[in-house]
Scaffold this active site. Structure first.
Site, PDB file in Angstrom:
ATOM      1  N   PRO A 143      56.624-177.108  52.551  1.00  0.00           N
ATOM      2  CA  PRO A 143      57.140-177.306  51.194  1.00  0.00           C
ATOM      3  C   PRO A 143      58.666-177.235  51.134  1.00  0.00           C
ATOM      4  CG  PRO A 143      55.212-175.911  51.127  1.00  0.00           C
ATOM      5  CD  PRO A 143      55.544-176.099  52.584  1.00  0.00           C
ATOM      6  N   TYR A 144      59.262-176.350  51.931  1.00  0.00           N
ATOM      7  CA  TYR A 144      60.729-176.249  51.951  1.00  0.00           C
ATOM      8  C   TYR A 144      61.363-177.554  52.412  1.00  0.00           C
ATOM      9  CZ  TYR A 144      65.429-174.808  53.337  1.00  0.00           C
ATOM     10  OH  TYR A 144      66.787-174.723  53.487  1.00  0.00           O
ATOM     11  N   GLY A 145      60.859-178.127  53.493  1.00  0.00           N
ATOM     12  CA  GLY A 145      61.385-179.401  53.968  1.00  0.00           C
ATOM     13  C   GLY A 145      61.219-180.500  52.938  1.00  0.00           C
TER      14      GLY A 145
END
Length: 275
Positions: A97-99
């Site tokens: 999700p961060y990417g």
């Protein structure tokens, strides 16, 4: 804030920064990183369309880069093909999700240059470290492992835990070198690179694995070096090898980092010890 000030340049460093927290709460991660960036862009479009936006992105837009062929050596992984690191032409492949949130935000930043004629540039940072950087288990791995090593002074039996085998590699950039780049960017003519992205890190000459960092600390310390390491499962989407090829940044900004790696690390050690 944007409408009440006549900003010349805006550095967008606000973010949810931990991959682990993005996995635990992807909605919060998306709200901060993607929607927050979009809010900033729209505020600039409506109130400050001539300001320069320097967006701080991440090497995580490239995903785990598991498609590359790596060799495992005694203390580190290396890339057989990308011996000088990865340039901006390798494919982006969001993972975690961060990417996804950082990569999506960056795409808005780059597109708003084309669609709305904003002055934007995005920096895909590798590891940044140095004085005044506070660290946690989730963020700031240089500081985290320095602190883990320093625990050996009072507890020689302390076991240093790593995710994976400790051979994962990053290029590390001292914060003073990053600030030097910031100054060069805002003093440059944006028309030469508007809407572009740059891989930013210490480059091949400032690359380290976790094991190599611990080795540097050990050979320059009075602390007993016979410490133990415990290997834990790899983190999801972790890159076993990532080094920034900074050729593009050198070309456009006449910039390159200093190569005083061990000196800079020990300056940071001193800050951690003495505040």
């Amino acid at each position: 804030l944007i409408s009440n000030n006549n900003f010349d340049s805006i550095f967008h460093l606000a973010a949810q920064v931990a991959m682990t927290k993005s996995i635990a709460d992807p909605v919060n991660d998306f709200t901060i990183n993607t929607i927050g960036t979009l809010n900033l862009l729209n505020a600039m479009r409506e109130n400050s369309s001539t300001a320069k936006l320097i967006n701080i992105s991440s090497n995580k837009v490239y995903g785990d880069i598991s498609w590359d062929i790596l060799e495992e050596h005694e203390t580190r992984f290396i890339s057989k093909k990308f011996t000088e690191g990865y340039d901006e032409d390798i494919r982006i492949q969001f993972s975690s999700p961060y990417g996804c949130s950082k990569g999506s935000a960056e795409q808005y930043v780059l597109d708003y240059s084309n669609t709305y004629n904003l002055n934007t540039v995005s920096l895909r940072l590798s590891t940044i470290y140095g004085k005044n950087q506070h660290f946690t288990f989730d963020q700031g791995w240089i500081g985290w492992f320095i602190n883990e090593f320093l625990k050996l002074k009072d507890n020689p039996s302390h076991i240093i835990e790593v995710q994976g085998n400790g051979k994962q590699v990053r290029d590390v950039l001292n914060v003073d070198d990053l600030i030097d780049l910031f100054i060069k960017i805002i003093n440059s003519d944006f028309k030469n690179f508007n809407g572009q992205c740059f891989n930013i890190g210490g480059g091949i000459n400032n690359s380290l694995s976790i094991l190599e960092l611990l080795s540097i600390l050990s050979r320059n310390s009075k602390i007993e070096s016979n410490f133990k390491i415990k290997e834990n499962p790899w983190r999801i989407s972790d890159q076993k090898f990532y080094i920034s090829n900074i050729t593009k940044a050198k070309k456009y900004f006449n910039w390159e980092p200093s190569n005083n790696l061990e000196e800079n690390i020990y300056s940071y050690v001193n800050w951690i010890q003495n505040g």
